[in-house]
Design a protein around this motif. Structure first.
Motif, PDB file in Angstrom:
ATOM      1  N   GLY A   5       2.564  10.104  -7.560  1.00  0.00           N
ATOM      2  CA  GLY A   5       3.691  10.390  -8.432  1.00  0.00           C
ATOM      3  C   GLY A   5       5.001  10.537  -7.696  1.00  0.00           C
ATOM      4  O   GLY A   5       5.854  11.354  -8.071  1.00  0.00           O
ATOM      5  N   LEU A   6       5.210   9.749  -6.649  1.00  0.00           N
ATOM      6  CA  LEU A   6       6.400   9.857  -5.811  1.00  0.00           C
ATOM      7  C   LEU A   6       7.321   8.658  -6.013  1.00  0.00           C
ATOM      8  O   LEU A   6       6.855   7.538  -6.249  1.00  0.00           O
ATOM      9  CB  LEU A   6       5.998   9.926  -4.333  1.00  0.00           C
ATOM     10  CG  LEU A   6       5.090  11.087  -3.917  1.00  0.00           C
ATOM     11  CD1 LEU A   6       4.633  10.903  -2.470  1.00  0.00           C
ATOM     12  CD2 LEU A   6       5.812  12.410  -4.092  1.00  0.00           C
ATOM     13  N   TYR A   8      10.136   7.783   1.251  1.00  0.00           N
ATOM     14  CA  TYR A   8      10.379   7.204   2.571  1.00  0.00           C
ATOM     15  C   TYR A   8      11.411   8.017   3.346  1.00  0.00           C
ATOM     16  O   TYR A   8      11.232   8.305   4.539  1.00  0.00           O
ATOM     17  CB  TYR A   8      10.845   5.751   2.465  1.00  0.00           C
ATOM     18  CG  TYR A   8      11.163   5.188   3.823  1.00  0.00           C
ATOM     19  CD1 TYR A   8      10.151   4.672   4.624  1.00  0.00           C
ATOM     20  CD2 TYR A   8      12.448   5.270   4.351  1.00  0.00           C
ATOM     21  CE1 TYR A   8      10.422   4.219   5.899  1.00  0.00           C
ATOM     22  CE2 TYR A   8      12.722   4.829   5.628  1.00  0.00           C
ATOM     23  CZ  TYR A   8      11.709   4.299   6.397  1.00  0.00           C
ATOM     24  OH  TYR A   8      11.970   3.874   7.672  1.00  0.00           O
ATOM     25  N   ALA A   9      12.511   8.371   2.673  1.00  0.00           N
ATOM     26  CA  ALA A   9      13.563   9.128   3.347  1.00  0.00           C
ATOM     27  C   ALA A   9      13.030  10.448   3.898  1.00  0.00           C
ATOM     28  O   ALA A   9      13.357  10.846   5.020  1.00  0.00           O
ATOM     29  CB  ALA A   9      14.720   9.378   2.382  1.00  0.00           C
ATOM     30  N   TRP A  24       0.820  -1.213   0.000  1.00  0.00           N
ATOM     31  CA  TRP A  24       0.000   0.000   0.000  1.00  0.00           C
ATOM     32  C   TRP A  24       0.851   1.258   0.000  1.00  0.00           C
ATOM     33  O   TRP A  24       0.431   2.294  -0.544  1.00  0.00           O
ATOM     34  CB  TRP A  24      -0.984  -0.031   1.160  1.00  0.00           C
ATOM     35  CG  TRP A  24      -2.067  -1.037   0.918  1.00  0.00           C
ATOM     36  CD1 TRP A  24      -2.274  -2.224   1.561  1.00  0.00           C
ATOM     37  CD2 TRP A  24      -3.084  -0.960  -0.096  1.00  0.00           C
ATOM     38  NE1 TRP A  24      -3.357  -2.887   1.032  1.00  0.00           N
ATOM     39  CE2 TRP A  24      -3.882  -2.136   0.011  1.00  0.00           C
ATOM     40  CE3 TRP A  24      -3.410  -0.016  -1.063  1.00  0.00           C
ATOM     41  CZ2 TRP A  24      -4.962  -2.385  -0.817  1.00  0.00           C
ATOM     42  CZ3 TRP A  24      -4.490  -0.256  -1.902  1.00  0.00           C
ATOM     43  CH2 TRP A  24      -5.262  -1.424  -1.778  1.00  0.00           C
ATOM     44  N   PHE A  25       2.057   1.203   0.554  1.00  0.00           N
ATOM     45  CA  PHE A  25       2.961   2.349   0.450  1.00  0.00           C
ATOM     46  C   PHE A  25       3.294   2.616  -1.016  1.00  0.00           C
ATOM     47  O   PHE A  25       3.239   3.760  -1.489  1.00  0.00           O
ATOM     48  CB  PHE A  25       4.237   2.088   1.255  1.00  0.00           C
ATOM     49  CG  PHE A  25       5.268   3.168   1.138  1.00  0.00           C
ATOM     50  CD1 PHE A  25       5.085   4.402   1.742  1.00  0.00           C
ATOM     51  CD2 PHE A  25       6.442   2.956   0.421  1.00  0.00           C
ATOM     52  CE1 PHE A  25       6.042   5.411   1.636  1.00  0.00           C
ATOM     53  CE2 PHE A  25       7.403   3.944   0.307  1.00  0.00           C
ATOM     54  CZ  PHE A  25       7.200   5.176   0.918  1.00  0.00           C
ATOM     55  N   ARG A  26       3.638   1.574  -1.735  1.00  0.00           N
ATOM     56  CA  ARG A  26       3.993   1.765  -3.146  1.00  0.00           C
ATOM     57  C   ARG A  26       2.770   2.164  -3.973  1.00  0.00           C
ATOM     58  O   ARG A  26       2.894   2.954  -4.919  1.00  0.00           O
ATOM     59  CB  ARG A  26       4.652   0.494  -3.682  1.00  0.00           C
ATOM     60  CG  ARG A  26       5.998   0.245  -3.002  1.00  0.00           C
ATOM     61  CD  ARG A  26       6.805  -0.889  -3.628  1.00  0.00           C
ATOM     62  NE  ARG A  26       8.057  -1.027  -2.882  1.00  0.00           N
ATOM     63  CZ  ARG A  26       8.372  -2.073  -2.111  1.00  0.00           C
ATOM     64  NH1 ARG A  26       7.540  -3.097  -2.018  1.00  0.00           N
ATOM     65  NH2 ARG A  26       9.513  -2.102  -1.455  1.00  0.00           N
TER      66      ARG A  26
END
Length: 268
Positions: A214-215, A221-222, A205-207
């Protein structure tokens, strides 16, 4: 509606009653995905025990003693009780996601409730109950920090704090079994299996959210880890479990000591 039911379960103060209520939820129930639910007072529902203290104030106990093993099982039960709250919170709090998102995290909540119940029952065989030892609240503190940003929540709770359990569980299991607690070892085997799946959902779900916005996942994450002062991971790392949970080779490479050199990407 399922998200409203998750919120009602989250408000239950007694952890045993909460675990029963969560395991009774139907992940296939009608879903109010688009509804914006008002936040009531009392989140998360919890009792007066265990007393919550800063992590640094928790005494380190030897597993050579029965009391030390009980304290460890209690700490693990507290993590699982918090994990139930985290999964319920992500379901009710964040509207507008695909139906699969909410159903995934209801199943996570149910598995965390089972983990809590197994650990609590085992703790009773050691002469203690949940609440007998102090505990810390780091997991929920991160949930509170990320309550307004779903991307930050999935980045920093399942993909960061809960991932630490993938690394920590095997050595803890070995110590408990060596001390003669085979039952605790069996429970931790089950927990590790399920937690790999939970972290994999966090990765998935993060991806998905990064693609929607568009990230670049590594750069995103950083930035989130820096903004929210996420703890930097410390080895040894369970690379096999991390791979099974969906971390990429680039992400695993960033865990290595030389990744901390000037110009290197921030570690996971």
């Amino acid at each position: 509606m399922l998200r409203s039911q998750a919120l009602q379960a989250l408000l239950i103060a007694d952890p045993d009653r909460k675990a029963l209520a969560v395991r009774a939820l139907d992940a296939a129930a009608p879903l109010d995905a688009a509804a914006t639910l008002a936040e009531p007072a009392g989140i998360p529902g919890r009792g007066a025990r265990p007393p919550l203290v800063p992590h640094a104030q928790l005494a380190r106990r030897s597993m050579a003693s029965a009391a030390g093993r009980a304290a460890l099982i209690h700490a693990l039960a507290h993590i699982e009780a918090n994990a139930v709250n985290l999964a319920l919170d992500i379901v009710w709090r964040f509207a507008g996601m695909p139906a699969a998102f909410y159903r995934d995290w209801i199943v996570v909540a149910q598995e965390e409730a089972l983990h809590y119940t197994l650990l609590r029952e085992h703790l009773r065989t050691l002469g203690h109950g949940y609440g007998d030892f102090p505990a810390h609240d780091a997991l929920w503190e991160m949930a509170a920090q990320t309550r307004h940003d779903l991307l930050a929540r999935v980045a920093l709770v399942p993909r960061t704090l809960e991932t630490r359990g993938l690394d920590a569980t095997p050595p803890l299991r070995a110590k408990l079994v060596k001390a003669g607690d085979a039952r605790a070892g069996a429970i931790l085997d089950l927990i590790l299996r399920d937690e790999i799946g939970h972290v994999a959902l966090g990765n998935r779900w993060f991806r998905w959210l990064c693609a929607e916005r568009g990230l670049d996942p590594i750069a995103a994450y950083a930035e989130l880890a820096a903004r929210h002062h996420a703890p930097r991971p410390r080895g040894p790392f369970n690379l096999e479990a991390r791979r099974a949970a969906g971390f990429t080779e680039d992400e695993l490479e960033a865990l290595q000591p030389d990744a901390a050199a000037p110009g290197a990407r921030r570690r996971l």
